[in-house]
Design an enzyme around this catalytic site. Structure first.
Site, mmCIF file in Angstrom:
data_model
loop_
_atom_site.group_PDB
_atom_site.id
_atom_site.type_symbol
_atom_site.label_atom_id
_atom_site.label_comp_id
_atom_site.label_asym_id
_atom_site.label_seq_id
_atom_site.Cartn_x
_atom_site.Cartn_y
_atom_site.Cartn_z
ATOM 1 N N TYR A 193 6.775 2.364 26.175
ATOM 2 C CA TYR A 193 5.448 2.023 26.696
ATOM 3 C C TYR A 193 4.807 3.212 27.407
ATOM 4 O O TYR A 193 3.669 3.592 27.128
ATOM 5 C CB TYR A 193 5.493 0.825 27.665
ATOM 6 C CG TYR A 193 4.245 0.809 28.502
ATOM 7 C CD1 TYR A 193 3.053 0.378 27.949
ATOM 8 C CD2 TYR A 193 4.237 1.349 29.787
ATOM 9 C CE1 TYR A 193 1.866 0.453 28.662
ATOM 10 C CE2 TYR A 193 3.061 1.426 30.510
ATOM 11 C CZ TYR A 193 1.883 0.973 29.939
ATOM 12 O OH TYR A 193 0.710 1.075 30.634
ATOM 13 N N ASP A 195 2.260 -3.010 26.506
ATOM 14 C CA ASP A 195 2.788 -3.591 27.745
ATOM 15 C C ASP A 195 2.613 -5.109 27.677
ATOM 16 O O ASP A 195 2.245 -5.657 26.640
ATOM 17 C CB ASP A 195 2.046 -3.017 28.956
ATOM 18 C CG ASP A 195 0.625 -3.520 29.017
ATOM 19 O OD1 ASP A 195 0.048 -3.816 27.948
ATOM 20 O OD2 ASP A 195 0.079 -3.642 30.117
ATOM 21 N N GLN A 221 6.075 -3.094 35.943
ATOM 22 C CA GLN A 221 6.441 -4.388 36.534
ATOM 23 C C GLN A 221 5.887 -4.568 37.942
ATOM 24 O O GLN A 221 6.464 -5.289 38.766
ATOM 25 C CB GLN A 221 7.969 -4.552 36.562
ATOM 26 C CG GLN A 221 8.613 -4.504 35.189
ATOM 27 C CD GLN A 221 8.274 -5.708 34.365
ATOM 28 O OE1 GLN A 221 8.812 -6.788 34.573
ATOM 29 N NE2 GLN A 221 7.354 -5.557 33.415
ATOM 30 N N THR A 222 4.776 -3.915 38.229
ATOM 31 C CA THR A 222 4.234 -3.935 39.591
ATOM 32 C C THR A 222 2.711 -4.047 39.504
ATOM 33 O O THR A 222 2.090 -3.435 38.641
ATOM 34 C CB THR A 222 4.633 -2.654 40.339
ATOM 35 O OG1 THR A 222 6.043 -2.475 40.229
ATOM 36 C CG2 THR A 222 4.264 -2.715 41.803
ATOM 37 N N GLU A 249 1.555 5.293 36.112
ATOM 38 C CA GLU A 249 2.245 4.472 35.112
ATOM 39 C C GLU A 249 3.668 4.123 35.552
ATOM 40 O O GLU A 249 4.134 3.012 35.320
ATOM 41 C CB GLU A 249 2.264 5.178 33.749
ATOM 42 C CG GLU A 249 0.923 5.212 33.049
ATOM 43 C CD GLU A 249 0.362 3.832 32.741
ATOM 44 O OE1 GLU A 249 1.123 2.851 32.732
ATOM 45 O OE2 GLU A 249 -0.853 3.744 32.514
ATOM 46 N N TRP A 276 -6.430 6.090 39.954
ATOM 47 C CA TRP A 276 -5.804 7.031 39.020
ATOM 48 C C TRP A 276 -6.589 7.134 37.721
ATOM 49 O O TRP A 276 -6.174 7.814 36.803
ATOM 50 C CB TRP A 276 -4.382 6.573 38.694
ATOM 51 C CG TRP A 276 -4.303 5.118 38.368
ATOM 52 C CD1 TRP A 276 -4.535 4.553 37.148
ATOM 53 C CD2 TRP A 276 -4.008 4.051 39.258
ATOM 54 N NE1 TRP A 276 -4.405 3.191 37.221
ATOM 55 C CE2 TRP A 276 -4.068 2.853 38.508
ATOM 56 C CE3 TRP A 276 -3.699 3.980 40.632
ATOM 57 C CZ2 TRP A 276 -3.829 1.601 39.090
ATOM 58 C CZ3 TRP A 276 -3.466 2.726 41.181
ATOM 59 C CH2 TRP A 276 -3.528 1.567 40.424
ATOM 60 N N ARG A 277 -7.682 6.460 37.642
ATOM 61 C CA ARG A 277 -8.388 6.315 36.367
ATOM 62 C C ARG A 277 -9.664 7.146 36.340
ATOM 63 O O ARG A 277 -10.429 7.146 37.303
ATOM 64 C CB ARG A 277 -8.721 4.843 36.159
ATOM 65 C CG ARG A 277 -9.499 4.559 34.921
ATOM 66 C CD ARG A 277 -9.821 3.097 34.803
ATOM 67 N NE ARG A 277 -8.721 2.325 34.236
ATOM 68 C CZ ARG A 277 -8.825 1.031 33.950
ATOM 69 N NH1 ARG A 277 -9.926 0.373 34.218
ATOM 70 N NH2 ARG A 277 -7.795 0.406 33.421
ATOM 71 N N CYS A 310 -11.971 -17.340 27.976
ATOM 72 C CA CYS A 310 -12.372 -16.912 26.631
ATOM 73 C C CYS A 310 -13.885 -16.742 26.483
ATOM 74 O O CYS A 310 -14.344 -15.931 25.679
ATOM 75 C CB CYS A 310 -11.845 -17.891 25.583
ATOM 76 S SG CYS A 310 -10.029 -17.971 25.530
ATOM 77 N N CYS A 359 -8.111 -12.205 29.671
ATOM 78 C CA CYS A 359 -7.082 -12.786 28.802
ATOM 79 C C CYS A 359 -5.796 -12.927 29.617
ATOM 80 O O CYS A 359 -4.744 -12.392 29.285
ATOM 81 C CB CYS A 359 -6.868 -11.899 27.582
ATOM 82 S SG CYS A 359 -5.966 -12.699 26.234
#
Length: 351
Positions: free
Chosen positions: A126, A144, A49-50, A44, A27-28, A203, A196
DNA sequence: GAGGCGTGGGT
DNA sequence: TACCCAAGCCT
Protein backbone atom coordinates in the site's frame (compact mmCIF):
# COMPACT_ATOMS: atom_id res chain seq x y z
CA UNK A 1 -6.27 -2.30 -17.54
CA UNK A 2 -5.59 1.25 -18.67
CA UNK A 3 -8.40 3.69 -18.10
CA UNK A 4 -8.34 4.68 -21.75
CA UNK A 5 -9.63 1.20 -22.55
CA UNK A 6 -12.76 1.43 -20.45
CA UNK A 7 -15.19 3.87 -18.92
CA UNK A 8 -13.26 7.06 -18.10
CA UNK A 9 -16.25 9.00 -16.76
CA UNK A 10 -15.85 8.08 -13.06
CA UNK A 11 -12.22 9.23 -13.01
CA UNK A 12 -13.12 12.58 -14.54
CA UNK A 13 -16.01 13.00 -12.09
CA UNK A 14 -13.74 12.06 -9.22
CA UNK A 15 -11.12 14.65 -10.16
CA UNK A 16 -13.71 17.38 -10.65
CA UNK A 17 -15.10 16.63 -7.22
CA UNK A 18 -11.59 16.54 -5.71
CA UNK A 19 -10.66 19.91 -7.23
CA UNK A 20 -13.64 21.40 -5.46
CA UNK A 21 -13.87 19.37 -2.25
CA UNK A 22 -10.42 18.02 -1.34
CA UNK A 23 -9.79 17.98 2.38
CA UNK A 24 -7.05 20.37 3.44
CA UNK A 25 -4.49 18.26 5.29
CA UNK A 26 -1.07 19.32 6.62
CA UNK A 27 0.85 16.81 4.51
CA UNK A 28 -1.16 17.33 1.36
CA UNK A 29 -0.49 19.61 -1.61
CA UNK A 30 -3.33 21.42 -3.33
CA UNK A 31 -4.97 19.47 -6.16
CA UNK A 32 -2.69 19.43 -9.17
CA UNK A 33 0.49 19.86 -7.09
CA UNK A 34 2.94 17.34 -5.65
CA UNK A 35 3.89 17.11 -1.99
CA UNK A 36 7.39 16.74 -0.60
CA UNK A 37 8.19 12.99 -0.65
CA UNK A 38 9.41 13.21 2.96
CA UNK A 39 6.04 14.62 4.02
CA UNK A 40 4.17 11.99 2.03
CA UNK A 41 6.22 9.15 3.49
CA UNK A 42 6.03 10.41 7.08
CA UNK A 43 2.28 10.91 6.89
CA UNK A 44 1.64 7.56 5.21
CA UNK A 45 3.53 5.66 7.91
CA UNK A 46 1.63 7.52 10.64
CA UNK A 47 -1.69 6.97 8.89
CA UNK A 48 -1.33 3.18 8.80
CA UNK A 49 -4.37 1.97 10.77
CA UNK A 50 -4.61 5.41 12.36
CA UNK A 51 -7.12 8.21 11.83
CA UNK A 52 -6.39 11.59 10.25
CA UNK A 53 -7.49 13.38 13.43
CA UNK A 54 -5.05 11.40 15.57
CA UNK A 55 -2.12 11.84 13.19
CA UNK A 56 -2.39 15.64 12.82
CA UNK A 57 -0.53 16.74 15.97
CA UNK A 58 2.09 13.99 15.63
CA UNK A 59 2.86 14.97 12.05
CA UNK A 60 3.29 18.62 13.06
CA UNK A 61 5.52 17.69 15.98
CA UNK A 62 7.77 15.44 13.90
CA UNK A 63 8.09 17.91 11.06
CA UNK A 64 9.00 20.74 13.40
CA UNK A 65 11.59 18.68 15.22
CA UNK A 66 12.95 16.85 12.16
CA UNK A 67 12.31 19.01 9.06
CA UNK A 68 14.19 16.67 6.72
CA UNK A 69 14.76 12.95 6.37
CA UNK A 70 18.45 13.55 7.12
CA UNK A 71 17.53 15.20 10.42
CA UNK A 72 15.31 12.27 11.32
CA UNK A 73 18.07 9.83 10.40
CA UNK A 74 20.47 11.65 12.71
CA UNK A 75 18.07 11.48 15.68
CA UNK A 76 18.38 8.94 18.48
CA UNK A 77 15.87 6.11 18.17
CA UNK A 78 14.78 6.76 21.76
CA UNK A 79 13.86 10.33 20.83
CA UNK A 80 11.84 9.10 17.87
CA UNK A 81 10.06 6.59 20.14
CA UNK A 82 9.42 9.25 22.79
CA UNK A 83 7.74 11.46 20.20
CA UNK A 84 5.80 8.53 18.76
CA UNK A 85 4.48 7.47 22.19
CA UNK A 86 0.68 7.36 22.16
CA UNK A 87 0.40 6.72 18.43
CA UNK A 88 0.65 2.94 18.80
CA UNK A 89 2.06 0.17 16.61
CA UNK A 90 5.57 1.02 17.74
CA UNK A 91 7.27 -1.15 15.12
CA UNK A 92 6.28 1.66 12.77
CA UNK A 93 8.52 4.09 14.69
CA UNK A 94 11.45 1.68 14.72
CA UNK A 95 11.07 1.08 10.98
CA UNK A 96 10.58 4.80 10.37
CA UNK A 97 13.97 5.54 11.84
CA UNK A 98 15.59 2.61 10.01
CA UNK A 99 14.11 3.81 6.74
CA UNK A 100 15.29 7.38 7.34
CA UNK A 101 18.83 6.12 7.83
CA UNK A 102 18.70 4.22 4.53
CA UNK A 103 17.24 7.16 2.60
CA UNK A 104 19.69 9.65 4.13
CA UNK A 105 22.55 7.36 3.12
CA UNK A 106 21.42 7.61 -0.49
CA UNK A 107 21.51 11.39 -0.39
CA UNK A 108 18.09 12.01 1.13
CA UNK A 109 16.20 11.08 -2.03
CA UNK A 110 13.44 8.50 -1.82
CA UNK A 111 13.55 5.93 -4.63
CA UNK A 112 11.06 6.62 -7.39
CA UNK A 113 9.89 3.14 -8.30
CA UNK A 114 7.26 1.03 -6.61
CA UNK A 115 9.65 -1.92 -6.28
CA UNK A 116 12.46 0.02 -4.64
CA UNK A 117 10.07 1.83 -2.31
CA UNK A 118 8.66 -1.47 -1.10
CA UNK A 119 12.13 -2.71 -0.20
CA UNK A 120 12.41 -0.02 2.49
CA UNK A 121 11.61 -0.87 6.14
CA UNK A 122 7.97 -0.26 7.04
CA UNK A 123 6.89 0.26 3.44
CA UNK A 124 4.58 -2.46 2.12
CA UNK A 125 2.44 -2.72 -1.02
CA UNK A 126 0.00 0.00 0.00
CA UNK A 127 2.54 2.58 1.16
CA UNK A 128 4.85 2.03 -1.82
CA UNK A 129 1.97 2.69 -4.20
CA UNK A 130 0.78 5.69 -2.16
CA UNK A 131 4.19 7.37 -2.15
CA UNK A 132 4.69 6.53 -5.83
CA UNK A 133 1.35 8.00 -6.85
CA UNK A 134 1.17 11.00 -4.52
CA UNK A 135 4.82 12.11 -4.47
CA UNK A 136 5.96 11.02 -7.93
CA UNK A 137 2.80 10.80 -10.05
CA UNK A 138 3.35 7.16 -10.92
CA UNK A 139 0.25 5.48 -12.33
CA UNK A 140 -0.39 3.31 -9.26
CA UNK A 141 -3.47 2.55 -7.17
CA UNK A 142 -2.66 2.38 -3.44
CA UNK A 143 -5.27 -0.05 -2.16
CA UNK A 144 -6.08 0.80 1.44
CA UNK A 145 -9.26 0.15 3.40
CA UNK A 146 -10.99 3.11 1.76
CA UNK A 147 -10.21 2.01 -1.77
CA UNK A 148 -11.13 -1.58 -0.95
CA UNK A 149 -14.52 -0.35 0.20
CA UNK A 150 -15.09 2.01 -2.75
CA UNK A 151 -14.04 -0.75 -5.16
CA UNK A 152 -16.25 -3.37 -3.51
CA UNK A 153 -19.22 -1.04 -3.84
CA UNK A 154 -18.58 0.49 -7.24
CA UNK A 155 -18.07 -2.92 -8.82
CA UNK A 156 -20.40 -4.84 -6.44
CA UNK A 157 -17.79 -7.31 -5.22
CA UNK A 158 -19.70 -9.43 -2.73
CA UNK A 159 -17.03 -11.74 -1.26
CA UNK A 160 -16.23 -11.47 2.45
CA UNK A 161 -13.18 -9.81 3.98
CA UNK A 162 -10.39 -10.58 4.41
CA UNK A 163 -10.48 -13.37 1.82
CA UNK A 164 -11.70 -11.04 -0.88
CA UNK A 165 -8.72 -8.68 -0.53
CA UNK A 166 -6.76 -10.10 -3.49
CA UNK A 167 -9.78 -9.75 -5.74
CA UNK A 168 -10.31 -6.18 -4.57
CA UNK A 169 -6.66 -5.36 -5.16
CA UNK A 170 -7.03 -6.55 -8.75
CA UNK A 171 -10.35 -4.85 -9.38
CA UNK A 172 -9.15 -1.57 -7.85
CA UNK A 173 -6.97 -1.27 -10.97
CA UNK A 174 -10.19 -0.01 -12.52
CA UNK A 175 -9.19 3.33 -10.96
CA UNK A 176 -5.67 3.32 -12.40
CA UNK A 177 -5.03 6.59 -14.15
CA UNK A 178 -2.18 7.95 -16.21
CA UNK A 179 -3.59 11.39 -15.53
CA UNK A 180 -3.07 12.81 -12.02
CA UNK A 181 -2.77 9.39 -10.36
CA UNK A 182 -1.87 10.97 -7.02
CA UNK A 183 -4.99 13.11 -6.99
CA UNK A 184 -7.12 10.15 -8.05
CA UNK A 185 -5.74 8.15 -5.12
CA UNK A 186 -6.35 10.96 -2.66
CA UNK A 187 -9.80 11.61 -4.11
CA UNK A 188 -10.71 7.95 -3.53
CA UNK A 189 -9.46 8.18 0.05
CA UNK A 190 -11.43 11.37 0.69
CA UNK A 191 -14.46 9.71 -0.84
CA UNK A 192 -14.07 6.68 1.41
CA UNK A 193 -13.50 8.82 4.49
CA UNK A 194 -16.32 11.32 4.02
CA UNK A 195 -19.01 9.87 1.73
CA UNK A 196 -18.48 6.20 0.96
CA UNK A 197 -18.14 5.47 4.68
CA UNK A 198 -18.37 2.00 6.23
CA UNK A 199 -21.78 2.72 7.74
CA UNK A 200 -24.45 5.00 6.32
CA UNK A 201 -22.79 5.89 3.00
CA UNK A 202 -24.10 9.18 1.66
CA UNK A 203 -24.67 8.00 -1.90
CA UNK A 204 -26.67 11.07 -2.90
CA UNK A 205 -23.59 13.27 -2.49
CA UNK A 206 -21.25 10.78 -4.17
CA UNK A 207 -19.60 12.11 -7.34
CA UNK A 208 -19.56 8.62 -8.88
CA UNK A 209 -22.87 7.19 -7.71
CA UNK A 210 -23.93 6.99 -11.35
CA UNK A 211 -22.27 3.76 -12.38
CA UNK A 212 -21.95 2.39 -8.85
CA UNK A 213 -23.28 -1.16 -9.04
CA UNK A 214 -23.89 -1.58 -5.31
CA UNK A 215 -25.80 1.70 -5.20
CA UNK A 216 -28.01 0.68 -8.10
CA UNK A 217 -28.68 -2.64 -6.38
CA UNK A 218 -29.33 -0.99 -3.02
CA UNK A 219 -26.57 -2.94 -1.27
CA UNK A 220 -23.86 -0.26 -0.88
CA UNK A 221 -24.08 -0.18 2.92
CA UNK A 222 -23.67 -3.97 3.08
CA UNK A 223 -20.32 -4.07 1.24
CA UNK A 224 -17.66 -5.12 1.72
CA UNK A 225 -18.98 -8.08 3.70
CA UNK A 226 -17.06 -8.84 6.86
CA UNK A 227 -16.34 -12.16 8.55
CA UNK A 228 -17.69 -12.54 12.07
CA UNK A 229 -15.36 -11.02 14.63
CA UNK A 230 -13.46 -13.20 17.05
CA UNK A 231 -13.96 -12.71 20.78
CA UNK A 232 -11.15 -10.79 22.47
CA UNK A 233 -9.56 -12.77 25.32
CA UNK A 234 -8.88 -11.15 28.71
CA UNK A 235 -5.47 -11.22 30.35
CA UNK A 236 -4.41 -10.13 33.81
CA UNK A 237 -1.30 -8.38 35.05
CA UNK A 238 0.02 -6.83 38.22
CA UNK A 239 2.27 -3.79 37.86
CA UNK A 240 4.59 -2.26 40.43
CA UNK A 241 4.69 1.44 41.25
CA UNK A 242 8.00 1.73 43.07
CA UNK A 243 8.98 5.22 44.24
CA UNK A 244 12.15 6.63 45.79
CA UNK A 245 12.35 9.43 48.33
CA UNK A 246 12.93 11.93 45.52
CA UNK A 247 9.54 10.92 44.11
CA UNK A 248 10.89 9.22 41.01
CA UNK A 249 9.24 6.02 39.76
CA UNK A 250 10.98 2.92 38.42
CA UNK A 251 10.56 2.17 34.72
CA UNK A 252 12.21 -0.54 32.64
CA UNK A 253 13.16 -0.71 29.01
CA UNK A 254 11.01 -3.35 27.32
CA UNK A 255 12.37 -6.00 24.92
CA UNK A 256 13.30 -4.63 21.50
CA UNK A 257 10.50 -6.35 19.58
CA UNK A 258 7.02 -7.56 20.34
CA UNK A 259 4.23 -5.78 22.18
CA UNK A 260 5.21 -2.21 23.09
CA UNK A 261 8.70 -3.19 21.95
CA UNK A 262 11.62 -0.85 22.71
CA UNK A 263 9.38 1.37 24.82
CA UNK A 264 9.56 2.08 28.56
CA UNK A 265 7.21 0.28 30.92
CA UNK A 266 6.39 -0.23 34.57
CA UNK A 267 7.72 -3.43 36.13
CA UNK A 268 5.08 -6.08 35.62
CA UNK A 269 4.22 -9.71 36.11
CA UNK A 270 3.62 -11.78 33.00
CA UNK A 271 0.27 -11.09 31.40
CA UNK A 272 -1.67 -14.29 31.95
CA UNK A 273 -5.13 -15.69 31.36
CA UNK A 274 -5.61 -16.31 35.07
CA UNK A 275 -5.13 -13.79 37.85
CA UNK A 276 -1.78 -14.18 39.56
CA UNK A 277 -2.23 -14.90 43.28
CA UNK A 278 1.42 -14.33 44.20
CA UNK A 279 2.47 -11.28 42.18
CA UNK A 280 5.02 -10.09 44.74
CA UNK A 281 7.39 -12.81 43.62
CA UNK A 282 7.86 -10.70 40.49
CA UNK A 283 8.39 -7.43 42.37
CA UNK A 284 11.42 -5.35 41.38
CA UNK A 285 12.39 -4.77 45.03
CA UNK A 286 11.55 -5.79 48.56
CA UNK A 287 8.97 -3.42 49.91
CA UNK A 288 5.77 -3.25 51.89
CA UNK A 289 3.62 -3.54 48.78
CA UNK A 290 0.16 -1.99 49.02
CA UNK A 291 -2.68 -2.79 46.63
CA UNK A 292 -4.28 0.12 44.80
CA UNK A 293 -8.09 -0.21 44.77
CA UNK A 294 -9.72 -0.95 41.40
CA UNK A 295 -8.05 -2.29 38.28
CA UNK A 296 -7.11 -0.43 35.10
CA UNK A 297 -8.52 -1.77 31.83
CA UNK A 298 -6.77 -1.36 28.50
CA UNK A 299 -7.79 -2.92 25.21
CA UNK A 300 -5.23 -3.94 22.60
CA UNK A 301 -5.95 -5.15 19.11
CA UNK A 302 -6.05 -8.82 20.04
CA UNK A 303 -6.78 -8.95 23.80
CA UNK A 304 -8.04 -6.94 26.75
CA UNK A 305 -5.82 -6.37 29.76
CA UNK A 306 -6.91 -5.84 33.37
CA UNK A 307 -4.12 -4.38 35.46
CA UNK A 308 -3.82 -4.52 39.25
CA UNK A 309 -1.28 -2.19 40.83
CA UNK A 310 0.92 -2.51 43.91
CA UNK A 311 2.72 0.54 45.28
CA UNK A 312 5.92 0.45 47.30
CA UNK A 313 8.84 2.60 48.41
CA UNK A 314 12.54 1.90 48.29
CA UNK A 315 15.74 3.56 49.37
CA UNK A 316 18.04 1.41 47.34
CA UNK A 317 20.67 2.79 45.03
CA UNK A 318 20.20 2.98 41.29
CA UNK A 319 21.01 -0.18 39.38
CA UNK A 320 22.42 -0.25 35.86
CA UNK A 321 19.72 -0.25 33.18
CA UNK A 322 17.07 1.21 35.43
CA UNK A 323 15.21 4.34 34.49
CA UNK A 324 13.77 6.50 37.25
CA UNK A 325 11.40 9.26 36.22
CA UNK A 326 9.07 11.73 37.86
CA UNK A 327 5.49 11.10 36.75
CA UNK A 328 5.39 14.63 35.30
CA UNK A 329 8.32 13.64 33.08
CA UNK A 330 6.64 10.60 31.52
CA UNK A 331 5.40 12.74 28.66
CA UNK A 332 8.98 13.44 27.56
CA UNK A 333 9.87 9.76 27.30
CA UNK A 334 8.86 6.67 25.33
CA UNK A 335 6.05 5.65 27.68
CA UNK A 336 3.06 4.05 25.92
CA UNK A 337 -0.52 4.96 26.77
CA UNK A 338 -1.06 1.79 28.82
CA UNK A 339 1.51 2.82 31.43
CA UNK A 340 0.45 6.48 31.39
CA UNK A 341 -3.06 5.27 32.13
CA UNK A 342 -1.83 3.13 35.03
CA UNK A 343 0.25 6.03 36.34
CA UNK A 344 -2.72 8.38 36.26
CA UNK A 345 -4.77 5.79 38.11
CA UNK A 346 -2.18 5.56 40.91
CA UNK A 347 -1.42 9.28 41.19
CA UNK A 348 -5.02 10.41 40.81
CA UNK A 349 -5.96 8.16 43.68
CA UNK A 350 -3.37 9.63 45.98
CA UNK A 351 -4.83 13.03 45.17
C1' DG B 1 -1.29 -16.97 5.53
C1' DA B 2 -3.03 -16.11 9.78
C1' DG B 3 -2.01 -13.79 13.71
C1' DG B 4 0.70 -10.17 16.30
C1' DC B 5 0.77 -5.49 16.72
C1' DG B 6 -2.05 0.36 19.90
C1' DT B 7 -4.85 3.76 20.34
C1' DG B 8 -8.57 7.24 20.24
C1' DG B 9 -12.66 8.73 18.03
C1' DG B 10 -17.25 7.74 16.38
C1' DT B 11 -21.81 5.72 17.00
C1' DT C 1 -22.05 1.36 27.03
C1' DA C 2 -19.71 -1.52 24.18
C1' DC C 3 -18.61 -2.08 20.40
C1' DC C 4 -16.51 -0.78 15.64
C1' DC C 5 -12.67 0.25 13.18
C1' DA C 6 -8.66 3.64 10.74
C1' DA C 7 -4.34 5.80 4.66
C1' DG C 8 -1.04 -1.95 6.92
C1' DC C 9 3.34 -4.29 7.78
C1' DC C 10 5.91 -8.15 9.29
C1' DT C 11 6.72 -12.89 10.38
Amino acid sequence: MANSQHDFAPLAALLTWYDKSARVLPWRARPGRRSDPYHVWLSEIMLQQTTVATVGPYFAKFLKRWPTVEALAAADLDQVLANWAGLGYYARARNLHKCAVVVAARGGDFPRTETELQELPGIGPYTAAAIGAIAFDLALVPVDGNIERVTARYLAVTGAMPGVKPELRDKAQFFKSDKRPGDVAQALMDLGATICTPRNPDCERCPIHVGCKAQSQGIAADLPKRAAKKPRPVRYATMFWLTRVDGKVLLQKRPEKGLLGSMLGLPTTDWTEEEDNAPESCAPAKSKWQAVPETVGHTFTHFHLEVSVLTGKTSRKEKAGEIWLLHEDFKNHAVPTLFRKVAKHVVGRKG
